[in-house]
Design a protein around this motif. Structure first.
Motif, PDB file in Angstrom:
ATOM      1  N   ILE A 329       0.822  -1.212   0.000  1.00 40.90           N
ATOM      2  CA  ILE A 329       0.000   0.000   0.000  1.00 40.90           C
ATOM      3  C   ILE A 329       0.852   1.255   0.000  1.00 40.90           C
ATOM      4  N   ASP A 330       1.943   1.224   0.741  1.00 43.83           N
ATOM      5  CA  ASP A 330       2.765   2.427   0.886  1.00 43.83           C
ATOM      6  C   ASP A 330       3.238   2.954  -0.460  1.00 43.83           C
ATOM      7  N   LEU A 333       0.337   4.992  -1.992  1.00 45.89           N
ATOM      8  CA  LEU A 333      -0.018   6.207  -1.257  1.00 45.89           C
ATOM      9  C   LEU A 333       1.043   7.289  -1.384  1.00 45.89           C
ATOM     10  N   ASN A 334       2.314   6.897  -1.488  1.00 44.90           N
ATOM     11  CA  ASN A 334       3.388   7.885  -1.605  1.00 44.90           C
ATOM     12  C   ASN A 334       3.316   8.677  -2.903  1.00 44.90           C
ATOM     13  N   ARG A 349      -0.869  -4.677   4.617  1.00 48.55           N
ATOM     14  CA  ARG A 349       0.367  -4.333   5.322  1.00 48.55           C
ATOM     15  C   ARG A 349       0.741  -2.895   4.969  1.00 48.55           C
ATOM     16  N   PHE A 350       0.748  -2.032   5.967  1.00 49.60           N
ATOM     17  CA  PHE A 350       1.023  -0.625   5.698  1.00 49.60           C
ATOM     18  C   PHE A 350       1.680   0.016   6.915  1.00 49.60           C
ATOM     19  N   SER A 351       2.307   1.159   6.673  1.00 45.75           N
ATOM     20  CA  SER A 351       2.907   1.956   7.734  1.00 45.75           C
ATOM     21  C   SER A 351       2.020   3.163   7.997  1.00 45.75           C
ATOM     22  N   SER A 353       3.063   6.335   8.738  1.00 39.91           N
ATOM     23  CA  SER A 353       3.557   7.601   8.182  1.00 39.91           C
ATOM     24  C   SER A 353       3.087   7.849   6.755  1.00 39.91           C
ATOM     25  N   PRO A 354       3.078   6.869   5.849  1.00 37.29           N
ATOM     26  CA  PRO A 354       2.553   7.154   4.499  1.00 37.29           C
ATOM     27  C   PRO A 354       1.070   7.528   4.509  1.00 37.29           C
ATOM     28  N   ILE A 355       0.298   6.967   5.437  1.00 39.65           N
ATOM     29  CA  ILE A 355      -1.123   7.311   5.504  1.00 39.65           C
ATOM     30  C   ILE A 355      -1.312   8.747   5.974  1.00 39.65           C
ATOM     31  N   SER A 377      -2.328   1.339  14.241  1.00 39.05           N
ATOM     32  CA  SER A 377      -3.056   2.329  13.461  1.00 39.05           C
ATOM     33  C   SER A 377      -3.793   3.350  14.318  1.00 39.05           C
TER      34      SER A 377
END
Length: 481
Positions: A329-330, A333-334, A349-351, A353-355, A377
């Motif tokens: 996902i990151d 989104l970036n 699976r995501f971080s 900060s990118p969200i 999250s």
């Protein structure tokens, strides 16, 4: 002059006296019943005479019992017959008999959609047709019941003559309503050609593109003026996909399973006319190419995409409803900015900060938010871009720690996050006593804004007392699958 007395057919407390109370006859030698004394000859004669007379009385009682049992069986049989007669007459006055035929036909359609049999198949329809002549006539005269067609050929040597006859019959009975077709890779070319004769009625189409039988969709001079929804499963040998898609002027809903292949290049207007689009197994670069082409208000769902070899460039989209389900996902989104975004759902699976960076860059104001899993999250709810959220959906994936963390955040009263929240949906929760107690704090602190709580797995563990206490406090609780 004696007055006449009314005689009842059955004994009653008003007119009739109660039957005499039964009394056991006195024993001729009661003292012997309590001892081991030996009776005298006179007593023996009296006892034998007593036993004989009472056995005769028992025989009379047995005959009376048998007569009563026969009477009881006769009465039970009469009651059953009367009950059947009453039940049959209830059917005559039932509401369903007074429903208009078009309403009854819609009920049949809803039943077929919920049945275990294949959707609207002849096997499922037979359950309705076999009830009575009236229902059979309505089913045969209801085109909506015959609009879903899914031809299946089980093997290459299969004789499709019977299937052609069945489909031809369905085409006749479904006229003039729009058709919903599910074509798989085993359908014969003769079946496809038969269906193409009614191409102007195609409205919903599932199509595995690349099979040789379906090349007639572009080579034949046919039109699809009402085809609104298309589900396209790509294959490595897909050809002329763009040419087919361009021939669909009414298309507003597309699901494309690219199967790790590239998205076919089509005119920009094709993407701009869509209201709903679901892309599965597509390259990230292709997704970023089409996202700016969607019109405002379009709902987009992205699943299982992959990163290609190309260098990604930042894009701007006006979609208002975006759902992402993937493990990379990151990367997407970036490179994305979505200022018109109102509904956002993310799973995979995501971080964090990118969200948060995506929210800050987009300057969006979300009203609907869904996140799965919730692990790490919690910071998302602290973002100023989610303060207007009225609908929150969370999947904790049976992690009791993340559930407690979420519940504690929502229960805080002094600095309330998502203060406009009206509906909370929790999926796959492992409830603890502490988490349940916090629910009551959420109910109390967020009253009357929070109106409903939706629970699926784990919600069935709530006691009726707990559910009733939540409901009595003004919170609607819904348990769903």
């Amino acid at each position: 002059m004696m007055s006449s007395q009314k005689k009842c057919s059955t004994a009653c407390s008003r007119h009739c006296s109660a039957p005499p109370k039964f009394q056991l006859p006195a024993s001729p030698c009661p003292e012997l019943l309590l001892t081991n004394s030996v009776p005298s000859d006179v007593q023996l004669n009296e006892i034998h005479s007593f036993i004989g007379s009472k056995k005769a009385k028992i025989s009379i009682l047995n005959d009376q019992i048998a007569q009563v049992q026969r009477t009881l069986r006769r009465l039970e049989s009469q009651r059953a017959e009367l009950a059947d007669l009453v039940e049959s007459h209830r059917g005559v006055v039932s509401t369903i008999r007074r429903l208009p035929e078009e309403v009854l036909g819609e009920i049949f359609s809803q039943y077929l959609g919920a049945s275990d049999s294949r959707l609207h198949s002849p096997k499922a329809l037979s359950h309705i047709i076999g009830v009575c002549a009236g229902w059979r006539a309505i089913a045969l005269a209801s085109p909506l019941l015959w609009r879903h067609i899914r031809p299946i050929r089980r093997e290459q040597s299969y004789d499709d003559s019977g299937e052609l006859q069945q489909i031809s019959l369905q085409l006749q009975r479904s006229a003039p309503v729009a058709l919903s077709l599910h074509l798989d890779e085993t359908a014969s070319s003769r079946v496809v050609d038969l269906l193409l004769t009614e191409s102007r009625r195609w409205q919903n189409l599932y199509l595995p593109w690349g099979h040789s039988s379906y090349q007639n969709l572009t080579t034949s001079k046919v039109e699809f003026p009402v085809l609104e929804k298309l589900t396209l499963v790509n294959s490595a040998q897909a050809k002329d996909v763009a040419l087919f898609v361009e021939s669909l002027p009414a298309m507003v809903d597309v699901t494309l399973d690219a199967n790790q292949a590239r998205i076919p290049r089509t005119p920009d207007i094709i993407w701009a006319q869509l209201r709903t689009c679901r892309l599965i197994g597509c390259c990230t670069a292709d997704i970023l190419h089409v996202l700016p082409l969607f019109s405002a208000g379009t709902r987009v769902c992205l699943e299982d995409f992959f990163k290609g070899p190309e260098q990604l460039t930042s894009v701007h989209t006006v979609v208002s409803d975006l759902s992402i389900r993937c493990y990379v996902i990151d990367i997407l989104l970036n490179s994305l900015t979505a200022p018109c975004l109102k509904k956002f759902c993310i799973a995979g699976r995501f971080s964090i900060s990118p969200i948060t960076a995506f929210f800050d860059r987009s300057l969006c104001a979300l009203t609907h938010l869904g996140i799965s899993p919730w692990d790490r999250s919690a910071d998302v709810l602290s973002s100023p871009h989610v303060c207007d959220v009225v609908d929150l959906k969370v999947d904790t994936q049976f992690n009791s720690w993340t559930l407690c963390k979420l519940i504690e955040m929502l229960a805080v009263r002094d600095i309330m996050i998502t203060p406009k929240l009206r509906r909370l949906t929790l999926r796959n929760c492992r409830w603890t006593d502490k988490a349940v107690d916090k629910l009551f704090e959420i109910q109390s602190n967020r009253r009357p804004v929070l109106r409903s709580l939706w629970l699926n797995r784990g919600g069935e563990l709530f006691s009726q007392d707990t559910l009733q206490a939540l409901k009595s406090g003004g919170l609607e609780v819904v348990i769903f699958e």
